[in-house]
Design an enzyme around this catalytic site. Structure first.
Site, mmCIF file in Angstrom:
data_model
loop_
_atom_site.group_PDB
_atom_site.id
_atom_site.type_symbol
_atom_site.label_atom_id
_atom_site.label_comp_id
_atom_site.label_asym_id
_atom_site.label_seq_id
_atom_site.Cartn_x
_atom_site.Cartn_y
_atom_site.Cartn_z
ATOM 1 N N SER A 14 0.811 -0.946 -0.255
ATOM 2 C CA SER A 14 0.193 -0.193 0.510
ATOM 3 C C SER A 14 1.066 1.126 0.089
ATOM 4 O O SER A 14 1.616 1.115 1.026
ATOM 5 C CB SER A 14 -0.980 -0.194 1.448
ATOM 6 O OG SER A 14 -1.781 1.122 1.495
ATOM 7 N N HIS A 39 -1.775 -1.229 -4.512
ATOM 8 C CA HIS A 39 -2.811 -0.744 -3.679
ATOM 9 C C HIS A 39 -2.639 0.773 -2.864
ATOM 10 O O HIS A 39 -1.893 1.653 -2.023
ATOM 11 C CB HIS A 39 -2.843 -2.173 -2.220
ATOM 12 C CG HIS A 39 -4.147 -1.110 -1.821
ATOM 13 N ND1 HIS A 39 -5.917 -1.772 -1.700
ATOM 14 C CD2 HIS A 39 -4.411 -0.821 -0.348
ATOM 15 C CE1 HIS A 39 -6.193 -1.233 -1.002
ATOM 16 N NE2 HIS A 39 -5.533 -0.661 0.305
ATOM 17 N N ASP A 41 -4.713 3.210 -1.725
ATOM 18 C CA ASP A 41 -6.062 4.573 -1.030
ATOM 19 C C ASP A 41 -6.590 5.630 -0.623
ATOM 20 O O ASP A 41 -5.245 6.760 -0.876
ATOM 21 C CB ASP A 41 -5.347 3.929 0.798
ATOM 22 C CG ASP A 41 -5.239 2.869 1.369
ATOM 23 O OD1 ASP A 41 -6.108 1.315 1.423
ATOM 24 O OD2 ASP A 41 -4.411 2.026 1.375
ATOM 25 N N MET A 43 -9.300 8.019 0.258
ATOM 26 C CA MET A 43 -9.355 8.642 1.436
ATOM 27 C C MET A 43 -10.459 10.032 1.096
ATOM 28 O O MET A 43 -9.385 11.073 0.666
ATOM 29 C CB MET A 43 -9.007 8.334 2.792
ATOM 30 C CG MET A 43 -8.551 7.280 2.910
ATOM 31 S SD MET A 43 -7.564 7.060 4.652
ATOM 32 C CE MET A 43 -6.543 5.547 3.852
ATOM 33 N N HIS A 72 -8.166 1.725 -3.282
ATOM 34 C CA HIS A 72 -9.717 1.559 -2.551
ATOM 35 C C HIS A 72 -10.322 2.696 -1.931
ATOM 36 O O HIS A 72 -9.976 3.374 -1.436
ATOM 37 C CB HIS A 72 -8.834 0.496 -1.766
ATOM 38 C CG HIS A 72 -9.723 0.396 -0.520
ATOM 39 N ND1 HIS A 72 -8.762 0.075 1.073
ATOM 40 C CD2 HIS A 72 -10.671 0.432 -0.108
ATOM 41 C CE1 HIS A 72 -10.084 0.209 2.470
ATOM 42 N NE2 HIS A 72 -10.660 0.133 1.494
ATOM 43 N N MET A 74 -12.465 4.319 -0.193
ATOM 44 C CA MET A 74 -12.584 5.413 0.963
ATOM 45 C C MET A 74 -14.028 6.437 1.248
ATOM 46 O O MET A 74 -12.969 6.853 1.313
ATOM 47 C CB MET A 74 -12.273 4.918 2.390
ATOM 48 C CG MET A 74 -11.181 3.160 2.158
ATOM 49 S SD MET A 74 -9.368 3.343 3.427
ATOM 50 C CE MET A 74 -8.518 3.287 2.014
ATOM 51 N N MET A 143 -11.549 -6.143 5.645
ATOM 52 C CA MET A 143 -10.960 -5.022 6.590
ATOM 53 C C MET A 143 -10.193 -6.038 7.781
ATOM 54 O O MET A 143 -11.384 -6.224 8.705
ATOM 55 C CB MET A 143 -11.621 -3.086 6.269
ATOM 56 C CG MET A 143 -11.224 -2.817 5.474
ATOM 57 S SD MET A 143 -10.356 -2.432 4.271
ATOM 58 C CE MET A 143 -8.902 -1.353 6.022
ATOM 59 N N ASP A 181 -6.993 -6.482 4.193
ATOM 60 C CA ASP A 181 -5.540 -4.722 3.820
ATOM 61 C C ASP A 181 -6.001 -4.816 6.161
ATOM 62 O O ASP A 181 -7.549 -4.557 6.481
ATOM 63 C CB ASP A 181 -6.475 -3.910 2.791
ATOM 64 C CG ASP A 181 -6.544 -2.452 3.258
ATOM 65 O OD1 ASP A 181 -5.426 -2.472 4.095
ATOM 66 O OD2 ASP A 181 -7.082 -1.608 2.590
HETATM 67 C C1 DX5 Z 1 -6.142 1.788 6.221
HETATM 68 C C2 DX5 Z 1 -5.913 1.208 4.515
HETATM 69 C C3 DX5 Z 1 -4.851 0.583 4.430
HETATM 70 C C4 DX5 Z 1 -3.637 0.636 4.627
HETATM 71 C C5 DX5 Z 1 -2.663 -0.587 5.696
HETATM 72 O O1 DX5 Z 1 -7.409 1.950 6.199
HETATM 73 O O2 DX5 Z 1 -7.129 0.375 3.472
HETATM 74 O O3 DX5 Z 1 -4.633 -0.173 3.357
HETATM 75 O O4 DX5 Z 1 -2.545 1.333 3.692
HETATM 76 O O5 DX5 Z 1 -1.310 -0.144 6.135
HETATM 77 P P1 DX5 Z 1 -0.915 -0.810 7.066
HETATM 78 O O6 DX5 Z 1 -0.418 -2.197 6.064
HETATM 79 O O7 DX5 Z 1 0.386 -0.780 7.760
HETATM 80 O O8 DX5 Z 1 -2.127 -1.569 8.631
HETATM 81 ZN ZN ZN Z 2 -6.780 -0.293 2.157
#
Ligand code: DX5
Ligand code: ZN
Length: 229
Positions: A14, A39, A41, A43, A72, A74, A143, A181
């Site tokens: 990620s 990956h 993220d 947000m 992903h 969010m 998750m 994840d």
């Molecule tokens: C959290 C994200 C993850 C995050 C994981 O909301 O969706 O993808 O990057 O990071 P680690 O592996 O450090 O928990």
């Molecule tokens: Zn993620």
């Protein structure tokens, strides 16, 4: 017999845990280390408390790697933006079931645009809610932390959730990937693959390691060994 799982488990580092001012370097490292998926993220500060990046950053990254970009989302109202992420270069797009009352339509539109469509479940959303969508998505993202931040602690009961989803997939003979994840590390990678996970996302376990490429190799080895009968 339908192949329900890929031949080897996939690692998806990620880039949330990478240095955002050096994303090009991070992508080059992931590619040369042999990561299978990147990956990403996304947000929005509404579905989750944090704000990260959007379509322009995905489009910029697309030019620096051949690896699939796994976005992903969010965000609230993900159906408004899912196709824009495909146009920006995402090969995989996942949408939270909790964020989309019309997720069947959103998944269909992602697939029609040529990307893999995924459903994401927060820790509190049961896998049994997915059965009426079987056949309509390519992967499920479970998750294993409450989404919003990297570096959180793994929630162990996700192992049982992965086992239940794997059993449902077998019972319904429906092929899809199970991705996990949050808090993934060498402490749980092997157990997760044994529980049915096909793709593990890892942020801090890769990018905060002293040797990120070495960490990728160690995680991949643990995952591949766990898959052997
Ligand atoms: C959290 C994200 C993850 C995050 C994981 O909301 O969706 O993808 O990057 O990071 P680690 O592996 O450090 O928990
Ligand atoms: Zn993620």
């Amino acid at each position: 017999m339908v192949a329900l799982r890929p031949d080897i488990p996939l690692l998806a580092p990620s880039i949330l845990s990478a240095d955002f001012a050096k994303l090009g370097d991070a992508l080059a490292m992931l590619e040369s280390a042999g990561a299978e998926v990147v990956h990403v993220d996304v947000m929005d500060g509404r579905f989750v408390p944090n704000i990260t990046l959007g379509m322009p950053v995905v489009a910029a990254m697309r030019k620096y790697t051949k690896l699939p970009l796994d976005c992903h989302l969010m965000i609230v109202e993900p159906s408004r933006y899912a196709l824009e992420f495909v146009e920006a270069g995402a090969s995989w797009v996942s949408v939270h079931q909790e964020a989309d009352p019309h997720i069947h339509r959103t998944l269909d539109s992602i697939r029609k645009a040529g990307a893999k469509a995924g459903v994401v479940l927060n820790p509190g959303t049961p896998v049994e809610t997915l059965t009426d969508l079987f056949g309509d998505f390519d992967f499920v993202l479970l998750m294993s932390v409450n989404p919003g931040f990297g570096g959180q602690s793994f929630i162990p009961r996700i192992l049982d959730k992965a086992r239940r989803l794997d059993a449902l997939r077998t019972e319904h003979q429906t092929p899809f990937l199970i991705q996990v994840d949050g808090g993934v590390s060498l402490m749980n990678a092997s157990e997760l693959v044994k529980a049915g996970a096909d793709c593990l996302v890892a942020g801090n376990a890769v990018f905060k390691a002293p040797d990120p490429a070495g960490a990728i190799h160690e995680l991949q080895l643990a995952m591949r060994t766990a898959r052997k009968p």
